[in-house]
Enzyme design. Structure first.
Site, PDB file in Angstrom:
ATOM      1  CE  LYS A 113     102.390  43.396   9.646  1.00 60.30           C
ATOM      2  NZ  LYS A 113     103.504  43.493  10.829  1.00 60.30           N
TER       3      LYS A 113
HETATM    4  C1  LIG Z   1     103.161  43.754  12.167  1.00 56.04           C
HETATM    5  C2  LIG Z   1     104.019  43.217  13.149  1.00 56.04           C
HETATM    6  C3  LIG Z   1     103.353  43.522  14.564  1.00 56.04           C
HETATM    7  C4  LIG Z   1     102.227  43.852  14.928  1.00 56.04           C
HETATM    8  O1  LIG Z   1     101.119  43.302  14.519  1.00 56.04           O
HETATM    9  P1  LIG Z   1      99.512  43.499  14.397  1.00 56.04           P
HETATM   10  O2  LIG Z   1      98.824  42.611  13.889  1.00 56.04           O
HETATM   11  O3  LIG Z   1      99.909  44.814  13.759  1.00 56.04           O
HETATM   12  O4  LIG Z   1      99.218  43.844  15.996  1.00 56.04           O
HETATM   13  C5  LIG Z   1     104.489  42.835  15.360  1.00 56.04           C
HETATM   14  N1  LIG Z   1     105.696  42.458  15.251  1.00 56.04           N
HETATM   15  C6  LIG Z   1     105.979  42.211  14.036  1.00 56.04           C
HETATM   16  C7  LIG Z   1     107.282  41.760  13.708  1.00 56.04           C
HETATM   17  C8  LIG Z   1     105.258  42.888  12.981  1.00 56.04           C
HETATM   18  O5  LIG Z   1     105.585  42.633  11.624  1.00 56.04           O
END
Ligand SMILES: *Cc1c(COP(=O)(O)O)cnc(C)c1O
Length: 476
Positions: A113
């Site tokens: 993210k």
């Molecule tokens: C947010 C997240 C996901 C999921 O991603 P999306 O974009 O919501 O599908 C998967 N793994 C981790 C470690 C995350 O922080």
């Protein structure tokens, strides 16, 4: 580039408006009016670009209200070795023949993210300064999103962050990561309750429109278009790194929750990036696996959500799915409106008639992974490659291996570093296994923490927000 709503009832918007607004006014999601098309000649020309330069080339196709030199400045400031540990920003590693790992978790909070959120921090600050506005970002987190937002917004001018988390419910590492921030514009609020209670408080505050307006309350949740756009870049980057010619086709497998990360892959594919299949990996919370197998979308109730060892994928419904379905139904906003009123009514919908298009025209496939399978995948991956993967990434690696076709080259997205989930790693690799942890996080649990515990009560939270906003205005 103009942006339109998937529900068709909102005026068109420019990128900077989209950046700050989240949802469209009619409750839909914002989408670019069309997808810029990238030819294989252009792809070839992009082969030797650095990450920031490639990001600039892609993003400027979607952004026409930030001057080129400013956009380049914001991008260059974000994607540095200092911030992401390598010049490559998102390097690719080979796990075995035809299976690669796209490393996305070298940013400040050790999850993918950061790649988008770090850029958003700079973009928010830039746009707010231009418009002489300030914003108070309100969010709820059970872990990754909140810390990514805080590390992106810390110390940014014109921005405060109020982040709700369930008191005592996150891992010691996650708590330390957020609560050790001492920046004056970051407010950690530990609610005496569960994550759902935090979300309910947010909803209650969001529905008070006069409070929202008076205190310029905003969000940066996973439906923010700018986050998706920033994530499109690493599909291009990894494609160019793995292939030698721009006619080769590769597939991607993505550990999914709210469908944001893989939606960026869909956008890249729609732009002409030669992606063969987009494989959605879920954990026990398999609402997306069910949809991509059957065409049936059946959002779960909050009480049906399983608490798993891959918590960032523990979702009841996938907010960004509406973006893909919009393209699936040839951008028929009336149909989207009808489908999502079924969703709001707690029902869901059935697009089984379109399953051929889902699989063949759009390349989507899926699979799911249980706790035992994650543990086994962490173990077998470590034994064969010496690479330690986190439990979210393990779901992706497991599904990729399950669904791989002969000679299909699959890139699995790594979504977090194992350091964030030591317990699960030690369950797989032994209780004394030294889980690798980047240097800057050593001893983080011992740092002084700054957070406010508040009762599970929206009015008390509102009062806390109000007092702190007023205090921060006086000190300026
Ligand atoms: C947010 C997240 C996901 C999921 O991603 P999306 O974009 O919501 O599908 C998967 N793994 C981790 C470690 C995350 O922080």
């Amino acid at each position: 580039m103009k942006y339109i709503s998937t529900r068709g009832q909102s005026p068109q918007m420019s990128f900077c408006e989209v950046l700050l607004s989240g949802l469209a006014q009619d409750g839909g999601l914002l989408m670019p009016k069309e997808y810029p098309q990238i030819s294989s000649a252009t792809l070839d020309n992009w082969r030797n670009l650095t990450y920031p330069e490639l990001a600039f080339q892609i993003m400027k196709l979607f952004i026409d209200d930030i001057p080129d030199e400013d956009l380049r400045y914001l991008i260059n400031k974000t994607y540095t070795k200092e911030n992401f540990a390598t010049d490559d920003i998102t390097p690719v590693y080979k796990l075995k023949d035809n299976l690669h790992l796209l490393s996305l978790s070298n940013g400040p909070t050790l999850a993918f993210k950061d790649v988008a959120m770090q850029l958003l921090g700079h973009m928010f600050e830039y746009v707010l300064a231009k418009q002489k506005r300030t914003i108070n970002i309100l969010g709820a987190t059970s872990g990754d999103t909140g810390s990514a937002a805080e590390y992106a917004m810390r110390g940014k001018y014109g921005i405060n962050v109020f982040m709700l988390s369930p008191n005592g419910k996150m891992s010691a590492f996650q708590r330390a990561q957020m609560y050790s921030l001492q920046d004056e514009n970051i407010f950690n609020i530990a609610i005496e309750g569960m994550f759902d209670d935090c979300q309910d408080i947010i909803k209650a505050i969001q529905s008070d429109s006069s409070f929202k307006e008076e205190y310029a309350i905003g969000t940066i949740n996973s439906i923010n278009w700018a986050r998706i756009l920033a994530q499109v870049v690493y599909y291009f980057k990894s494609y160019l790194e793995i292939t030698k010619t721009s006619i080769e086709r590769i597939s991607y497998c993505v550990p999914s929750g709210n469908f944001g990360d893989i939606c960026a892959g869909h956008i890249a594919r729609m732009m002409g990036l030669p992606i063969n299949r987009l494989i959605v990996a879920t954990n026990e919370n398999d609402v997306l696996d069910e949809f991509f197998q059957s065409g049936q979308y059946r959002p779960r109730a909050a009480r049906e959500v399983h608490v798993t060892s891959s918590p960032s994928m523990d979702i009841a419904k996938a907010s960004n799915l509406e973006r893909f379905v919009f393209d699936l139904v040839e951008r028929d906003a009336t149909q989207i409106d009808a489908l999502w009123s079924e969703v709001s009514a707690g029902k869901g919908f059935d697009l089984n008639g379109r399953i051929d298009d889902i699989h063949n025209k759009f390349g989507f496939n899926s699979g799911k992974c249980t706790h035992a399978q994650r543990i086994e995948t962490i173990r077998s991956t470590y034994e064969s490659t010496q690479v330690v993967i986190d439990p979210h990434t393990a779901s992706g690696v497991y599904v990729a291996q399950q669904v791989a076709l002969p000679n299909e080259c699959i890139v699995c997205l790594e979504t977090a570093l194992p350091a964030k989930f030591e317990e699960t790693i030690q369950e797989a690799l032994g209780e004394n296994f030294p889980v690798p942890r980047p240097k800057q996080w050593e001893g983080i649990e011992k740092k002084e923490q700054k957070f406010q515990v508040l009762p599970n009560n929206a009015d008390v939270v509102k009062m806390f927000i109000r007092e702190n906003i007023e205090r921060s205005q006086q000190s300026k």
